[in-house]
Design a protein around this motif. Structure first.
Motif: not given
Length: 346
Positions: A51, A53, A59, A61, A101, A164, A166
């Motif tokens: 990933m 990021l 993060p 999932l 996401a 993903v 935030d």
């Protein structure tokens, strides 16, 4: 070196070499879905993905899994297998994006009575197309040949997506406010829900699915098999612009009455303007042929709205402009008001 092969297993109905050929045929489809982060080719015991990021402080999932349901019966009857995978991806990634996401990876599971490599490759071509449409990578899957459990012409398809977001950008129904607008994004038709009712209404096993309907502009089979629309990229474009989207609702099984309340907090009701909901002809045909009350239609099907956005009214024009740029047919279909949590269609 001895290659994997078993006459005894083949005599029991499972040809492992057909599985190997299916994998070879699907590789070019899987290659279309490669995005930065993919670390392994298909064929291993797990799909590896690194990933990126950047810009994500916390993060989280987000995962989703689903299948296609009895819409598969239409694919069997029409012997058309290259779009059903789009439905499978759509049912998963549209749920994942409702949390805000970005879908990253997808895996599929195909169980069938007989492994016909060319047909498996057709199915996977649709899965790959769905992944391309949603911007995620097909990093693995499983094909299970199960003679005696499924007939030779039948199969089932399921999928699993991971994305993903935030933590501070998760879309939370608690943020919905009285006065928010409800923006509806048009569906492509029935999508992948309510097909047990559809099959009963049209008696599809005995129907002429190739019959052309002027009101549909195509055959009945084509209208029903049209794949589910994927909303990932348009939604992410709106969110990236910083628009005041508070929550999202993917309109799947249970229609308006079951899905919209999942995106609302207690004490607020979604008031839908029936006249603003543009319903495709296929739903009118289903309702007429099945003599189905309109409330049941809205409690079973998407009725032309595949996704709803609950958003700040002040951002309406900006959201609609972005969605139009993304090729979406979107419009305000209602507002959020004080009241018992639920849906009112007026």
């Amino acid at each position: 070196m001895q290659k994997s092969f078993s006459d005894s297993y083949k005599a029991a109905g499972v040809d492992v070499t057909a599985g190997y050929r299916a994998v070879e045929l699907m590789k070019r489809h899987v290659a279309r879905t490669a995005i930065p982060g993919v670390m392994s080719p298909i064929g291993g015991f797990g799909g590896l993905f690194e990933m990126d990021l950047t810009g994500i402080q916390k993060p989280v999932l987000v995962s989703g899994t689903d299948g296609v349901g009895t819409k598969l019966k239409l694919a069997f009857l029409m012997d058309k297998h290259d779009t059903i995978g789009i439905d499978c991806v759509a049912m998963c990634v549209n749920d994942v994006v409702c949390c805000g996401a970005k879908p990253l990876v997808f895996l599929d599971y195909i169980a069938l009575g007989k492994n016909i490599p060319e047909r498996v490759a057709e199915i996977v071509s649709g899965v790959a197309e769905g992944c391309v449409q949603s911007g995620c990578a097909l990093v693995g899957g499983e094909t299970a040949e199960m003679p005696g459990f499924y007939s030779e012409e039948e199969y089932d398809v399921a999928g699993f997506a991971v994305g993903v977001v935030d933590r501070d950008r998760i879309l939370d129904p608690a943020n919905v406010r009285e006065g928010d607008v409800i923006i509806g994004l048009a569906s492509s038709g029935v999508h992948s829900n309510g097909f047990s009712l559809v099959r009963k209404v049209f008696d599809v096993e005995h129907a002429d699915l190739g019959r052309h309907y002027d009101e549909l502009g195509c055959s009945l089979g084509e209208a029903l098999l049209r794949p589910t629309r994927i909303y990932v990229k348009p939604v992410l474009a709106v969110l990236a612009a910083g628009c005041g989207v508070h929550s999202l609702s993917h309109i799947t099984g249970g229609g308006f009455y079951e899905n919209i309340p999942r995106a609302l907090p207690e004490g607020l009701v979604a008031v839908i303007d029936r006249a603003a909901v543009q319903t495709p002809a296929i739903f009118g045909l289903i309702q007429r042929e099945g003599n189905i009350p309109e409330r049941d239609m809205f409690n079973t099907f998407n009725m032309g709205v595949g996704l709803c956005m609950m958003a700040d009214a002040a951002d309406t024009d900006r959201i609609l402009a972005i969605l139009k740029e993304q090729g979406e047919d979107a419009r305000v279909i209602g507002r959020v008001a004080a009241g018992e949590k639920g849906v009112e269609i007026r």
